[in-house]
Design a protein around this motif. Structure first.
Motif, PDB file in Angstrom:
ATOM      1  N   TYR A 191       0.866  -1.177   0.000  1.00 34.33           N
ATOM      2  CA  TYR A 191       0.000   0.000   0.000  1.00 34.33           C
ATOM      3  C   TYR A 191       0.901   1.225   0.000  1.00 34.33           C
ATOM      4  O   TYR A 191       1.855   1.295   0.783  1.00 34.33           O
ATOM      5  N   HIS A 192       0.596   2.185  -0.861  1.00 29.70           N
ATOM      6  CA  HIS A 192       1.524   3.274  -1.183  1.00 29.70           C
ATOM      7  C   HIS A 192       0.854   4.633  -0.933  1.00 29.70           C
ATOM      8  O   HIS A 192       0.500   5.345  -1.887  1.00 29.70           O
ATOM      9  N   PRO A 193       0.628   5.023   0.354  1.00 28.85           N
ATOM     10  CA  PRO A 193       0.072   6.347   0.634  1.00 28.85           C
ATOM     11  C   PRO A 193       1.177   7.391   0.782  1.00 28.85           C
ATOM     12  O   PRO A 193       2.299   7.079   1.202  1.00 28.85           O
ATOM     13  N   ALA A 194       0.857   8.623   0.442  1.00 22.21           N
ATOM     14  CA  ALA A 194       1.811   9.730   0.572  1.00 22.21           C
ATOM     15  C   ALA A 194       1.267  10.735   1.584  1.00 22.21           C
ATOM     16  O   ALA A 194       0.102  11.143   1.500  1.00 22.21           O
ATOM     17  N   PHE A 195       2.109  11.124   2.528  1.00 21.46           N
ATOM     18  CA  PHE A 195       1.693  12.025   3.596  1.00 21.46           C
ATOM     19  C   PHE A 195       2.358  13.394   3.448  1.00 21.46           C
ATOM     20  O   PHE A 195       3.539  13.490   3.094  1.00 21.46           O
ATOM     21  N   LYS A 196       1.593  14.409   3.724  1.00 19.72           N
ATOM     22  CA  LYS A 196       2.073  15.785   3.619  1.00 19.72           C
ATOM     23  C   LYS A 196       2.964  16.122   4.811  1.00 19.72           C
ATOM     24  O   LYS A 196       2.652  15.762   5.959  1.00 19.72           O
ATOM     25  N   LEU A 197       4.089  16.787   4.548  1.00 21.77           N
ATOM     26  CA  LEU A 197       5.007  17.218   5.599  1.00 21.77           C
ATOM     27  C   LEU A 197       4.940  18.736   5.762  1.00 21.77           C
ATOM     28  O   LEU A 197       4.803  19.467   4.780  1.00 21.77           O
ATOM     29  N   TYR A 198       5.085  19.177   7.015  1.00 26.07           N
ATOM     30  CA  TYR A 198       4.955  20.595   7.315  1.00 26.07           C
ATOM     31  C   TYR A 198       6.237  21.209   7.869  1.00 26.07           C
ATOM     32  O   TYR A 198       6.488  22.396   7.706  1.00 26.07           O
ATOM     33  N   THR A 199       7.055  20.418   8.557  1.00 30.33           N
ATOM     34  CA  THR A 199       8.265  20.958   9.181  1.00 30.33           C
ATOM     35  C   THR A 199       9.501  20.528   8.404  1.00 30.33           C
ATOM     36  O   THR A 199       9.450  19.647   7.550  1.00 30.33           O
ATOM     37  N   LYS A 200      10.636  21.125   8.707  1.00 24.92           N
ATOM     38  CA  LYS A 200      11.887  20.828   8.012  1.00 24.92           C
ATOM     39  C   LYS A 200      12.550  19.555   8.531  1.00 24.92           C
ATOM     40  O   LYS A 200      13.363  18.952   7.834  1.00 24.92           O
ATOM     41  N   THR A 201      12.212  19.157   9.750  1.00 22.95           N
ATOM     42  CA  THR A 201      12.893  18.005  10.354  1.00 22.95           C
ATOM     43  C   THR A 201      11.910  16.988  10.936  1.00 22.95           C
ATOM     44  O   THR A 201      11.964  16.657  12.126  1.00 22.95           O
ATOM     45  N   PRO A 202      10.999  16.451  10.114  1.00 24.97           N
ATOM     46  CA  PRO A 202      10.111  15.394  10.619  1.00 24.97           C
ATOM     47  C   PRO A 202      10.911  14.120  10.871  1.00 24.97           C
ATOM     48  O   PRO A 202      11.974  13.911  10.274  1.00 24.97           O
TER      49      PRO A 202
END
Length: 257
Positions: A151-162
């Protein structure tokens, strides 16, 4: 577009693809058109990984199947078979030996059509309860049919260092970026937590491990997989197959924020 709702969350599903998961107004899913990837989620079936070095053929008991990156399931269309306020079920069906047009041809593949010598049904269901979205996959078909599932979901990132936390270890975004297109393997793992501006956790049943991929800093794919394809030569991908038994194969993913 199908929309599911709870008191704190909203899910949007476009033709079986998870395109939005809002929790208290915070978007978890990578948005189409943003840098990184043209999709929001997809499934990898009946194979995972590249096959170009094997001439786009995968060895199965019924000969060689013509496949492209991550299999042919993504080339089929989902049909919505049921819908409620908090649930929806989609299905894809394939008849053994049917040629399927390859969307990667001719720009990214020399193979205009793909084929799998087994028939199957593939059900993808969504159930939203509070801040948890459960996605289930049910595979039906001929006994002993070989397959892999990712399963290939893509998650949005908000910070520079997740960071990712898996098996009590932290994995930085840079570590995933450094691996490149092969994707970062997380062995023997059924739970990963993404720590970013908001935190989310992915728990799985049936898969057994993950691989993580991105080429940008605004998104990350956290992918439950039944087999890591880069652990073998492309001509030996058959070593990663599971086989259908007398009952359907069931896999589950729970995303909680």
């Amino acid at each position: 577009m199908v929309q599911l709702k709870s008191k704190s969350a909203t899910v949007d599903i476009d033709a079986g693809e998870l395109v939005s998961f809002l929790v208290d107004g915070h978007e978890l899913i990578h948005q189409k058109g943003s840098p990184g990837w043209r999709n929001a989620d997809t499934e990898m079936f009946p194979i995972i990984g590249p096959v170009n070095e094997a001439g786009y053929h995968v060895q199965v008991p019924r000969g060689n199947a013509v496949q492209d990156q991550h299999g042919l399931l993504r080339e089929l269309e989902y049909q919505l078979i049921s819908q409620a306020g908090d649930a929806a079920v989609f299905v894809k069906k394939y008849q053994a030996g049917t040629p399927v047009n390859n969307s990667k041809y001719p720009e990214k593949s020399p193979k205009p059509r793909l084929m799998w010598p087994y028939g199957f049904g593939f059900e993808k269901s969504f159930l939203l309860k509070g801040n948890t979205l459960e996605i289930s996959f049910i595979i039906s078909g001929e006994r002993d049919m070989p397959f892999m599932l990712g399963y290939h979901p893509a998650f949005k990132l908000y910070t520079k260092t997740p960071t990712l936390v898996a098996n009590e270890r932290e994995i930085s975004l840079d570590e995933v970026l450094d691996v490149g297109s092969r994707a970062y393997q997380v062995k023997d793992c059924t739970r990963i937590t993404l720590k970013d501006e908001h935190e989310l956790t992915i728990e799985t049943e049936g898969f057994g491990q993950f691989m993580c991929w991105t080429e940008v800093r605004n998104m990350i794919c956290i992918e439950p997989i039944s087999f890591y394809p880069y652990s073998v030569n492309q001509r030996e991908l058959y070593l990663g197959f599971q086989h259908l038994k007398d009952t359907d194969a069931v896999f589950k993913v729970r995303i909680t924020a």
